[in-house]
Design an enzyme around this catalytic site. Structure first.
Site, PDB file in Angstrom:
ATOM      1  N   VAL A 100      -3.636   2.051  -2.390  1.00  0.00           N
ATOM      2  CA  VAL A 100      -4.111   1.264  -1.258  1.00  0.00           C
ATOM      3  C   VAL A 100      -3.004   1.262  -0.219  1.00  0.00           C
ATOM      4  O   VAL A 100      -1.833   1.471  -0.542  1.00  0.00           O
ATOM      5  CB  VAL A 100      -4.497  -0.188  -1.657  1.00  0.00           C
ATOM      6  N   SER A 101      -3.379   0.999   1.032  1.00  0.00           N
ATOM      7  CA  SER A 101      -2.406   1.113   2.121  1.00  0.00           C
ATOM      8  C   SER A 101      -1.493  -0.087   2.279  1.00  0.00           C
ATOM      9  O   SER A 101      -0.353   0.048   2.680  1.00  0.00           O
ATOM     10  CB  SER A 101      -3.140   1.356   3.445  1.00  0.00           C
ATOM     11  N   THR A 102      -1.994  -1.278   1.991  1.00  0.00           N
ATOM     12  CA  THR A 102      -1.178  -2.469   2.233  1.00  0.00           C
ATOM     13  C   THR A 102      -1.165  -3.379   1.021  1.00  0.00           C
ATOM     14  O   THR A 102      -2.023  -3.287   0.139  1.00  0.00           O
ATOM     15  CB  THR A 102      -1.713  -3.279   3.434  1.00  0.00           C
TER      16      THR A 102
END
Length: 183
Positions: free
Chosen positions: A9-11
């Protein structure tokens, strides 16, 4: 044969749970988890997974965008997987499966399109540079010395003055003075 999963996931505000659940249901023995932007090419868990690959192993992801942000990035990663004689499959993108002839064909076509796109970009960039030069635009860094300073430095060089002292006077490196094309 080991079945490895890769979840990303990005964050930190996003959760890996849904991806991990899907990968576990698909039978992954080990899941590499990462909370980092896909735009970063230096992803520690991805590197760890690629180093762990052995002949016949298989990498699973839930979707292609979890593995790579761009076509070029995807193709580079898949080349590393292929170099280790391992396979790759995306659960959400059925065509992305290097263990089947159809999947390899699709990825080969994708690679050809990416190469074609890079060549188009290279051609357009070269044409743009040529147009800029034709219009009198000077490409590259600005000269350290203006025309008058170059003339003065050349006169001092011709008079036999030391390159280092000329450079100090103009607050530039000695190589800047040495490269001057004095007539």
């Amino acid at each position: 044969m080991n079945l490895y999963g890769y979840a990303r996931v990005s964050t930190n505000g996003q959760a890996l749970d849904a991806q991990v659940t899907q990968l576990e249901a698909a039978g992954c023995a080990r899941i590499f988890r990462e909370k980092v932007s896909g735009a970063k090419t230096d992803r520690a868990e991805l590197k760890k997974m690629l180093r762990a690959l052995r002949v016949g192993d298989l990498i699973l992801v839930t979707r292609l965008d979890r593995l790579a942000r761009s076509t070029r990035d995807l193709l580079n990663i898949l080349a590393l997987v292929s170099d280790r004689s391992a396979g790759f499959r995306s659960l959400g993108d059925q065509w992305a499966d290097t263990t089947t002839a159809h999947g390899r064909l699709m990825l080969t076509i994708l690679g050809g399109l990416a190469e074609f796109e890079r060549e188009l970009i290279r051609t357009r960039t070269a044409e743009g540079r040529a147009r800029a030069v034709a219009m009198g635009v000077r490409l590259g860094r600005r000269p350290k010395l203006d025309q008058e300073q170059r003339r003065q430095a050349c006169e001092r060089k011709k008079a036999g003055e030391n390159v280092a002292s000329i450079a100090r006077a103009f607050q530039v490196s000695g190589s800047t003075i040495s490269r001057l094309q004095c007539e």
